[in-house]
Scaffold this motif. Structure first.
Motif, short mmCIF file in Angstrom:
data_model
loop_
_atom_site.label_atom_id
_atom_site.label_comp_id
_atom_site.label_asym_id
_atom_site.label_seq_id
_atom_site.Cartn_x
_atom_site.Cartn_y
_atom_site.Cartn_z
N VAL A 130 0.84 -1.19 0.00
CA VAL A 130 0.00 0.00 0.00
C VAL A 130 0.88 1.25 0.00
CG1 VAL A 130 -0.24 -0.03 2.53
CG2 VAL A 130 -1.96 1.13 1.13
N ASP A 131 0.54 2.21 -0.84
CA ASP A 131 1.40 3.39 -0.98
C ASP A 131 0.67 4.67 -0.60
OD1 ASP A 131 -0.17 4.18 -3.17
OD2 ASP A 131 1.24 3.40 -4.66
N GLU A 132 1.29 5.80 -0.90
CA GLU A 132 0.80 7.11 -0.46
C GLU A 132 -0.48 7.56 -1.16
OE1 GLU A 132 5.29 6.96 0.07
OE2 GLU A 132 3.83 6.35 -1.45
N THR A 133 -0.88 6.87 -2.22
CA THR A 133 -2.09 7.28 -2.93
C THR A 133 -3.35 6.86 -2.20
OG1 THR A 133 -2.15 5.26 -4.27
CG2 THR A 133 -0.89 7.13 -5.14
N TYR A 134 -3.21 6.01 -1.17
CA TYR A 134 -4.38 5.50 -0.44
C TYR A 134 -4.51 6.22 0.89
CZ TYR A 134 -7.56 2.20 1.85
OH TYR A 134 -8.61 1.62 2.50
N THR A 135 -5.69 6.77 1.14
CA THR A 135 -5.97 7.46 2.40
C THR A 135 -7.25 6.89 3.00
OG1 THR A 135 -4.89 9.51 1.71
CG2 THR A 135 -6.50 9.68 3.48
N ILE A 164 6.02 21.91 2.52
CA ILE A 164 5.55 21.11 3.65
C ILE A 164 5.57 19.64 3.23
CG2 ILE A 164 3.77 20.67 5.35
CD1 ILE A 164 2.72 23.45 4.96
N THR A 165 6.24 18.82 4.01
CA THR A 165 6.35 17.39 3.74
C THR A 165 5.74 16.61 4.89
OG1 THR A 165 8.44 17.76 2.55
CG2 THR A 165 7.93 15.50 3.22
N ALA A 166 4.79 15.74 4.56
CA ALA A 166 4.19 14.85 5.55
C ALA A 166 4.85 13.48 5.42
CB ALA A 166 2.70 14.72 5.32
N LEU A 167 5.40 12.99 6.52
CA LEU A 167 6.01 11.67 6.54
C LEU A 167 5.07 10.72 7.26
CD1 LEU A 167 9.72 12.60 7.43
CD2 LEU A 167 8.70 12.23 5.17
N GLU A 219 4.04 17.42 -0.14
CA GLU A 219 4.37 16.06 -0.55
C GLU A 219 4.18 15.11 0.61
OE1 GLU A 219 4.47 13.93 -3.31
OE2 GLU A 219 5.67 15.60 -4.08
N ILE A 220 3.77 13.88 0.31
CA ILE A 220 3.59 12.83 1.31
C ILE A 220 4.52 11.67 0.98
CG2 ILE A 220 1.99 11.16 2.34
CD1 ILE A 220 -0.31 13.03 1.56
N TYR A 221 5.21 11.17 2.00
CA TYR A 221 6.06 9.99 1.85
C TYR A 221 5.78 9.00 2.98
CZ TYR A 221 9.02 12.80 -1.28
OH TYR A 221 9.50 13.59 -2.30
N ASN A 222 5.66 7.72 2.63
CA ASN A 222 5.66 6.68 3.64
C ASN A 222 7.06 6.51 4.20
OD1 ASN A 222 2.99 6.13 3.08
ND2 ASN A 222 3.39 4.22 1.98
N VAL A 223 7.16 6.21 5.49
CA VAL A 223 8.45 5.93 6.10
C VAL A 223 8.35 4.59 6.82
CG1 VAL A 223 10.28 6.68 7.65
CG2 VAL A 223 8.94 8.38 6.39
N ARG A 261 8.83 2.72 -1.49
CA ARG A 261 9.49 2.91 -2.78
C ARG A 261 9.61 4.39 -3.17
NH1 ARG A 261 7.10 -1.97 -6.66
NH2 ARG A 261 7.42 -3.68 -5.18
N LYS A 262 8.58 5.17 -2.85
CA LYS A 262 8.60 6.57 -3.25
C LYS A 262 9.72 7.33 -2.56
CE LYS A 262 5.71 10.77 -3.27
NZ LYS A 262 4.38 11.33 -2.93
N ILE A 263 9.87 7.17 -1.25
CA ILE A 263 10.92 7.89 -0.54
C ILE A 263 12.30 7.35 -0.92
CG2 ILE A 263 10.90 6.45 1.55
CD1 ILE A 263 11.25 9.09 3.15
N ARG A 264 12.36 6.08 -1.28
CA ARG A 264 13.63 5.51 -1.77
C ARG A 264 14.01 6.14 -3.11
NH1 ARG A 264 12.88 -0.21 -4.19
NH2 ARG A 264 12.01 1.16 -5.82
N ASP A 265 13.05 6.17 -4.03
CA ASP A 265 13.35 6.63 -5.38
C ASP A 265 13.55 8.14 -5.47
OD1 ASP A 265 13.07 4.00 -6.12
OD2 ASP A 265 11.04 4.24 -6.96
N ARG A 266 12.79 8.91 -4.69
CA ARG A 266 12.87 10.37 -4.80
C ARG A 266 13.88 11.00 -3.85
NH1 ARG A 266 6.83 12.87 -5.84
NH2 ARG A 266 6.14 11.36 -7.42
N LEU A 267 14.02 10.44 -2.64
CA LEU A 267 14.90 11.06 -1.65
C LEU A 267 16.14 10.23 -1.35
CD1 LEU A 267 12.37 12.54 0.95
CD2 LEU A 267 13.14 13.48 -1.24
#
Length: 276
Positions: A130-135, A164-167, A219-223, A261-267
């Motif tokens: 499950v990724d950041e697109t799901y709320t 503003i970044t939400a982790l 931006e939102i990133y899973n951690v 994957r998102k925080i790995r690929d982007r940050l």
């Protein structure tokens, strides 16, 4: 940079302050509990006046901040009544974010949560990992995080140069908490977390990376640690816990079912600690 950290006395807060200071930043901690002194001031963030005053300056402590890391919150449901959890956390986050806006602080990183994306997953997520697109919020703590993310997304519209970044942190594990992984072979261990976890020091690393990569916008990133906290292969866990839920074809053998994957690929986030 001179960086303010709310919730500096918490599990993630302590690790974040240590990491940012090790990186050479001047860090100012704010929390309800702690011993006032160089680098720390007690602040009640439910009081907007105190929040704004603390971020603008504190005599003998700082005369302005370049960035804010907002981690302060009642950390889970159950410590106080459910409505009190929501009221406290949303008030504290609004006060911190809006005070930063009023104080001209344009770089903000704040703690959201896996609770904003389905925890405790009594209903299966639409896909795995499950990724950041799901709320989806299923308790008042999670509902507060969804509200805080919505507030942040609007505030950056008001100030186009703001970042503003939400982790979305999963369960944060301190170095002395690793004994819990003795249960990693149990069938439902960490099911409510879709098997995910993150070492506090890696959580702090994610904060540092988000600050360093700050760009205008929200931006939102899973951690989460890239690999799960479970002994069984992830595809086996997914089939047992969430039968019929679509699973990514390229899911790694022990990859966390909460995608990082998102925080790995982007940050460039890569965990430095593992329980295995």
């Amino acid at each position: 940079m001179r960086i303010g950290v709310t919730g500096s006395g918490g599990k993630l807060g302590r690790a974040t302050v240590e990491r940012l200071r090790a990186d050479g930043h001047d860090v100012m901690g704010f929390d309800l509990a702690g011993t006032p002194g160089p680098g720390f001031t007690r602040v009640d963030l439910t009081d907007f006046g105190q929040a704004l005053d603390a971020l603008l300056s504190v005599t003998a402590r700082h005369d302005g901040l370049d960035a804010l890391v907002h981690l302060a919150a009642i950390p889970v449901n159950g410590l106080v009544p459910d409505a009190a959890t929501f009221h406290n956390n949303v008030t504290v986050s609004f006060n911190a974010l809006f005070a930063a806006h009023r104080a001209g602080i344009r770089t903000i990183v704040f703690a959201s949560s896996i609770t904003a994306m389905g925890f405790p997953f009594d209903q299966a997520p639409p896909f795995l990992p499950v990724d950041e697109t799901y709320t989806s919020a299923n308790n008042t703590y999670g509902l507060g995080k969804v509200a805080e993310e919505a507030i942040a997304a609007q505030l950056v519209r008001w100030t186009p140069d703001a970042s503003i970044t939400a982790l979305r942190f999963t369960n944060v594990v301190a170095p002395d908490d690793y004994a819990t992984f003795q249960r990693a072979g149990e069938p439902d261990y960490r099911r409510d977390l879709v098997g995910s976890w993150v070492d506090a020091r890696d959580g702090a690393k994610a904060v540092a990376l988000a600050l360093g990569a700050a760009r205008p916008g929200f931006e939102i990133y899973n951690v989460a640690a890239p690999e799960s906290g479970n002994a069984a292969p992830s595809r086996e866990l997914a089939a047992r816990w969430f039968p019929g839920t679509p699973i990514a074809d390229d899911l790694g053998e022990f990859e966390s079912l909460m995608s990082s994957r998102k925080i790995r690929d982007r940050l460039g986030f890569a965990a430095e600690h593992d329980w295995r």
